[in-house]
Scaffold this active site. Structure first.
Site, short mmCIF file in Angstrom:
data_model
loop_
_atom_site.label_atom_id
_atom_site.label_comp_id
_atom_site.label_asym_id
_atom_site.label_seq_id
_atom_site.Cartn_x
_atom_site.Cartn_y
_atom_site.Cartn_z
N HIS A 34 -40.77 10.92 13.84
CA HIS A 34 -40.78 9.60 13.18
C HIS A 34 -39.38 9.01 13.31
O HIS A 34 -38.49 9.61 13.94
CB HIS A 34 -41.24 9.74 11.73
CG HIS A 34 -40.48 10.78 10.95
ND1 HIS A 34 -39.13 10.68 10.66
CD2 HIS A 34 -40.88 11.95 10.40
CE1 HIS A 34 -38.75 11.73 9.96
NE2 HIS A 34 -39.79 12.52 9.80
N GLY A 36 -36.95 8.83 11.38
CA GLY A 36 -35.86 9.70 10.90
C GLY A 36 -35.35 10.58 12.03
O GLY A 36 -34.15 10.66 12.31
N HIS A 37 -36.30 11.23 12.73
CA HIS A 37 -35.92 12.05 13.89
C HIS A 37 -35.23 11.19 14.94
O HIS A 37 -34.23 11.59 15.55
CB HIS A 37 -37.15 12.69 14.53
CG HIS A 37 -37.91 13.63 13.65
ND1 HIS A 37 -39.19 13.37 13.22
CD2 HIS A 37 -37.58 14.84 13.15
CE1 HIS A 37 -39.62 14.38 12.48
NE2 HIS A 37 -38.66 15.29 12.42
N GLY A 147 -30.53 16.02 9.40
CA GLY A 147 -30.68 14.88 8.51
C GLY A 147 -30.30 15.22 7.07
O GLY A 147 -30.58 16.33 6.60
N LYS A 149 -31.80 14.10 4.70
CA LYS A 149 -33.09 14.25 4.03
C LYS A 149 -33.28 15.68 3.53
O LYS A 149 -33.73 15.92 2.42
CB LYS A 149 -34.20 13.86 5.01
CG LYS A 149 -35.57 14.33 4.69
CD LYS A 149 -36.18 13.47 3.65
CE LYS A 149 -37.55 13.89 3.18
NZ LYS A 149 -38.15 15.04 3.75
N MET A 184 -38.74 9.04 5.06
CA MET A 184 -39.69 9.42 6.11
C MET A 184 -39.78 10.94 6.21
O MET A 184 -38.78 11.64 6.07
CB MET A 184 -39.24 8.84 7.45
CG MET A 184 -39.45 7.35 7.48
SD MET A 184 -39.27 6.72 9.14
CE MET A 184 -39.39 4.97 8.78
N SER A 185 -40.99 11.41 6.43
CA SER A 185 -41.22 12.84 6.56
C SER A 185 -42.55 13.05 7.28
O SER A 185 -43.49 12.27 7.07
CB SER A 185 -41.30 13.47 5.17
OG SER A 185 -41.91 14.74 5.25
#
Ligand code: AMP
Length: 288
Positions: A34, A36-37, A147, A149, A184-185
């Site tokens: 996604h 984020g990646h 990340g 995250k 995002m995940s």
């Protein structure tokens, strides 16, 4: 773009690149990519001659009752996205290539791993540290991107690299969010429309915490209570933890200050979501 699944072939390739004087950046992922990646991939793209993205759903970091089998996968789409991002090499091994029969060697970080996600997910960071060490040995990166995250993961890996003198620089990139604030995940896919709506309580709780800090409320107890109240408004939410900790050592903090981590893990229905915030600045007049 090359797609390599054999660890031996990947490692041979990495050594050849090194001999030719090339630098290598690496973005380890579990796939189902996604934005984020992709933000990590874009940062990594600019930082070295050759960019390697690894895609591997690592069984060693899932507990026995966790979602290893059902973890979302879409290899075709992942490869398409990597191609679009001008990734040079995708390393996507099979489980049996990484953990062949009789595999018995693990890496453990024993300080930072004890807290937060380490409590509810025993063995999780051992699985992460082991696979990341193996990926580093195979890909030979000069720099690897992670990340914020997964804040605790980034701290554990940074510590492991330091403790083991691994010759790789760890770069940590900011959390990428949906427009409405949800971090995002890949696991967001599990959420049904009602749960997707309720999942916003994590971001709302962090925003509430930030607002409190900016208004001069530094008490960890008060901030945690306020965050809990925000989460509890959602009928399908169940708090795993809300923690206020030193951003470096992950030791508990009674008072929020600069560099304090506010992290939470919340189940929405059956889906466990995590999010966090690092307080960069507290209001000047109040901190003096
Ligand atoms: P995963 O595939 O979930 O293991 O994640 C691979 C890498 O992407 C990890 O370093 C994560 O921290 C990072 N990552 C996952 N979600 C996000 C996000 N929303 N923003 C930034 N990085 C992320």
């Amino acid at each position: 773009m090359e797609v390599i699944s054999s660890p031996e072939e990947m490692q041979k390739k990495a050594f050849a690149l090194k001999r030719a004087g090339k630098t290598i950046s690496c973005v380890p992922t579990m796939g189902f990519l996604h934005q984020g990646h992709l933000s990590l991939i874009r940062e990594a793209r600019a930082s070295a001659d050759v960019l390697v993205v690894t895609i591997f759903v690592n069984p060693a970091q899932f507990g026995p009752s966790e979602d290893y089998r059902t973890y979302p996968r879409d290899p075709e789409r992942d490869l398409r996205l990597c191609r679009q991002e001008q990734v040079d090499i995708v390393f996507a091994p099979e489980t049996c290539d990484i953990y062949p029969d009789g595999y018995s060697t693990y890496i453990e970080e024993n300080d930072l791993s004890r807290w937060l996600c380490g409590v509810d997910r025993p063995g999780h960071f051992r699985g992460v540290a082991t696979v990341v060490t193996k990926l580093f040995n195979i890909v030979q990166p000069d720099v690897a991107y992670f990340g914020q995250k997964d804040y605790q993961q980034s701290r554990v890996i940074t510590k492991m690299v330091k403790d083991l003198n691994l010759p790789v620089r760890i770069a940590v990139c900011p959390i990428v969010r949906e427009d409405d604030g949800l971090a995002m995940s890949s696991r967001n896919k599990y959420l049904n429309p009602k749960e997707r709506q309720e999942s916003l309580c994590l971001y709302r709780a962090l925003s509430r915490a930030e607002k409190l800090v900016m208004s001069g409320e530094y008490s960890a107890v008060t901030i945690r209570e306020e965050m809990e109240a925000v989460i509890r408004q959602e009928p399908h939410s169940r708090i795993d933890y809300i923690e206020i900790r030193d951003g470096e050592t992950l030791e508990p903090r009674d008072q929020v200050g600069e560099g304090t981590l506010i992290a939470l893990a919340v189940f929405i229905g059956k889906t466990r979501l995590i999010d966090n915030l690092v307080i960069e600045k507290v209001p000047r007049s109040l901190s003096e």
